[in-house]
Design a protein around this motif. Structure first.
Motif, PDB file in Angstrom:
ATOM      1  N   GLY A  28       0.787  -1.232   0.000  1.00  0.00           N
ATOM      2  CA  GLY A  28       0.000   0.000   0.000  1.00  0.00           C
ATOM      3  C   GLY A  28       0.811   1.270   0.000  1.00  0.00           C
ATOM      4  N   ALA A  29       2.138   1.177  -0.193  1.00  0.00           N
ATOM      5  CA  ALA A  29       2.972   2.375  -0.118  1.00  0.00           C
ATOM      6  C   ALA A  29       2.992   3.167  -1.420  1.00  0.00           C
ATOM      7  N   GLY A 104       7.534  11.022  -3.610  1.00  0.00           N
ATOM      8  CA  GLY A 104       8.470  11.692  -2.719  1.00  0.00           C
ATOM      9  C   GLY A 104       8.097  13.144  -2.502  1.00  0.00           C
ATOM     10  N   ARG A 105       8.694  13.743  -1.502  1.00  0.00           N
ATOM     11  CA  ARG A 105       8.407  15.126  -1.157  1.00  0.00           C
ATOM     12  C   ARG A 105       9.474  16.054  -1.703  1.00  0.00           C
ATOM     13  N   ALA A 106       9.042  17.202  -2.177  1.00  0.00           N
ATOM     14  CA  ALA A 106       9.968  18.177  -2.752  1.00  0.00           C
ATOM     15  C   ALA A 106      10.539  19.112  -1.706  1.00  0.00           C
ATOM     16  N   SER A 107       9.933  19.194  -0.530  1.00  0.00           N
ATOM     17  CA  SER A 107      10.392  20.148   0.475  1.00  0.00           C
ATOM     18  C   SER A 107      10.243  19.572   1.871  1.00  0.00           C
ATOM     19  N   PHE A 108      10.978  20.151   2.801  1.00  0.00           N
ATOM     20  CA  PHE A 108      10.944  19.740   4.190  1.00  0.00           C
ATOM     21  C   PHE A 108      10.168  20.756   5.017  1.00  0.00           C
ATOM     22  N   VAL A 109       9.671  20.319   6.163  1.00  0.00           N
ATOM     23  CA  VAL A 109       9.122  21.280   7.115  1.00  0.00           C
ATOM     24  C   VAL A 109      10.295  21.877   7.885  1.00  0.00           C
ATOM     25  N   PRO A 110      10.142  23.056   8.473  1.00  0.00           N
ATOM     26  CA  PRO A 110      11.236  23.658   9.241  1.00  0.00           C
ATOM     27  C   PRO A 110      11.782  22.707  10.307  1.00  0.00           C
ATOM     28  N   GLY A 111      13.094  22.619  10.375  1.00  0.00           N
ATOM     29  CA  GLY A 111      13.755  21.777  11.356  1.00  0.00           C
ATOM     30  C   GLY A 111      13.982  20.348  10.928  1.00  0.00           C
ATOM     31  N   GLU A 112      13.257  19.884   9.912  1.00  0.00           N
ATOM     32  CA  GLU A 112      13.344  18.474   9.521  1.00  0.00           C
ATOM     33  C   GLU A 112      14.708  18.126   8.942  1.00  0.00           C
ATOM     34  N   GLU A 113      15.116  18.835   7.902  1.00  0.00           N
ATOM     35  CA  GLU A 113      16.361  18.510   7.213  1.00  0.00           C
ATOM     36  C   GLU A 113      17.563  18.652   8.149  1.00  0.00           C
ATOM     37  N   ALA A 137       7.045  10.014  17.732  1.00  0.00           N
ATOM     38  CA  ALA A 137       5.927  10.399  16.871  1.00  0.00           C
ATOM     39  C   ALA A 137       6.127   9.789  15.492  1.00  0.00           C
ATOM     40  N   VAL A 138       5.028   9.392  14.880  1.00  0.00           N
ATOM     41  CA  VAL A 138       5.016   8.958  13.484  1.00  0.00           C
ATOM     42  C   VAL A 138       4.077   9.897  12.747  1.00  0.00           C
ATOM     43  N   VAL A 139       4.534  10.468  11.632  1.00  0.00           N
ATOM     44  CA  VAL A 139       3.724  11.415  10.876  1.00  0.00           C
ATOM     45  C   VAL A 139       3.423  10.825   9.510  1.00  0.00           C
ATOM     46  N   GLY A 140       2.148  10.659   9.197  1.00  0.00           N
ATOM     47  CA  GLY A 140       1.750  10.116   7.900  1.00  0.00           C
ATOM     48  C   GLY A 140       0.351   9.555   7.960  1.00  0.00           C
ATOM     49  N   SER A 141      -0.305   9.510   6.809  1.00  0.00           N
ATOM     50  CA  SER A 141      -1.698   9.077   6.758  1.00  0.00           C
ATOM     51  C   SER A 141      -1.915   7.812   5.946  1.00  0.00           C
ATOM     52  N   GLY A 142      -0.854   7.255   5.370  1.00  0.00           N
ATOM     53  CA  GLY A 142      -0.994   6.080   4.514  1.00  0.00           C
ATOM     54  C   GLY A 142      -0.676   4.788   5.227  1.00  0.00           C
ATOM     55  N   GLU A 143      -0.744   3.703   4.465  1.00  0.00           N
ATOM     56  CA  GLU A 143      -0.519   2.367   5.017  1.00  0.00           C
ATOM     57  C   GLU A 143       0.889   2.214   5.555  1.00  0.00           C
ATOM     58  N   GLU A 144       1.852   2.842   4.883  1.00  0.00           N
ATOM     59  CA  GLU A 144       3.238   2.751   5.341  1.00  0.00           C
ATOM     60  C   GLU A 144       3.383   3.321   6.748  1.00  0.00           C
ATOM     61  N   ILE A 221       8.936  10.204   9.789  1.00  0.00           N
ATOM     62  CA  ILE A 221       8.105  10.956   8.850  1.00  0.00           C
ATOM     63  C   ILE A 221       7.843  10.131   7.601  1.00  0.00           C
ATOM     64  N   PHE A 222       6.556   9.935   7.294  1.00  0.00           N
ATOM     65  CA  PHE A 222       6.141   9.170   6.117  1.00  0.00           C
ATOM     66  C   PHE A 222       5.082   9.949   5.356  1.00  0.00           C
ATOM     67  N   MET A 223       5.359  11.214   5.124  1.00  0.00           N
ATOM     68  CA  MET A 223       4.475  12.061   4.327  1.00  0.00           C
ATOM     69  C   MET A 223       4.789  11.853   2.857  1.00  0.00           C
TER      70      MET A 223
END
Length: 302
Positions: A28-29, A104-113, A137-144, A221-223
């Protein structure tokens, strides 16, 4: 990658009697694995994305292909024998077909990178043990994200799953496991910032009741976005400025010998499952040709 492109490549490679291993994070990823209704895949009207992927996988497995559920964390592609690194070991082969899609994501949230490797992680298998008995914490809304949260619950003292909407988008059995796990707390929200100077100290999220800070020493992070997924390549395969992989459009070989790329990793194509499947077939045919030293691909495969 084990979506329609990777699974079709496995089908063609295995049927050509090549030892074939597909490394994939989760059914499901990928984009198709998350799609609940597909009207235009040939021969499978009104199927779900997971049904299509499972069907191609079963056909590939019938010819000897092996599917391994792992996350790729790095590669070494320079030598004649290529190496693919996962959280549990190394896989080796003479040819590699990249089929990891474009979520994949094109950008990071502040502090992530800035805090990657210092509390920010993208691989529970790799880093869960560092947080044994501690909250994460786990961040994401998908099956992964759900799968990784469940895995982390074996190590962490508490897992806070931050997800968009009323509940994550995952298979019913995973949602049931999630509900029954006493160590996992679900928090609807959107990640705004990773907090901390030298290491992760918490995250700031926007939820239904406004912003809040969750104090944790680690965040997984799994956004998802729409950029080609190539971070695991660590710059070893040339790409275009938009992140798409550069290939020979006839053979699908990249500028690294015996490394091929297909599907949504490439630019300028209609992003459809059937297109990725066609790429997978062609890449496998050309890989087999190169491995066995022929000048032309076999034309008798049916």
């Amino acid at each position: 990658g084990g979506g329609p492109g990777g699974a079709t490549a496995a089908l063609y490679a295995a049927r050509a009697d090549l030892k074939t291993i597909v490394i994939d994070k989760s059914l499901g990823a990928g984009a198709l694995g998350m799609t609940q209704k597909v009207d235009n895949y040939p021969g499978m009207p009104n199927a779900t994305g997971p049904e299509i992927v499972r069907t191609i996988r079963r056909q590939a497995e019938s010819f000897g292909a092996e599917f391994v559920q792992e996350q790729v964390i790095g590669v070494s592609l320079d030598g004649e024998v290529k190496e693919v690194y996962t959280g549990s070991g190394t896989f080796r082969g003479r040819a590699v077909i990249l089929a990891t899609g474009s979520m994949g994501r094109a950008s990071f949230v502040p502090g992530e990178e800035r805090l990657v490797g210092r509390g920010v992680s993208y691989c529970a298998t790799c880093d869960a043990a560092f947080f044994r008995g501690r909250p994460v914490a786990v961040v994401g809304s998908g099956e992964e994200a759900v799968e990784e949260a469940l895995y982390l619950s074996n190590f962490a003292g508490k897992v806070i799953l931050v997800h968009a909407g009323r509940q994550p988008k995952a298979s019913p059995h995973l949602l049931e496991d999630l509900e029954q796990n006493p160590k996992i707390e679900r928090v609807p929200g959107r990640l705004l910032e990773v907090l901390g100077e030298q290491k992760v100290e918490g995250i700031r999220i926007a939820g239904p009741e406004g912003e809040q800070v969750i104090e944790v020493p680690g965040v997984f992070i799994f956004m998802q976005g729409n950029r080609p997924v190539t971070d695991y390549l660590m710059g070893t395969v040339p790409t275009n400025p938009d992140g798409t992989v550069i290939v020979d459009r006839e053979t699908f070989e990249t500028r690294v010998p015996m490394v091929f790329a297909i599907g949504d990793l490439l630019g300028g194509e209609v992003k459809q499952a059937v297109v990725a499947a066609a790429h997978g077939a062609l890449a496998a045919v050309n890989a087999e040709k190169r491995l066995r030293g022929r000048r032309q691909a076999r034309s008798d495969w049916k």
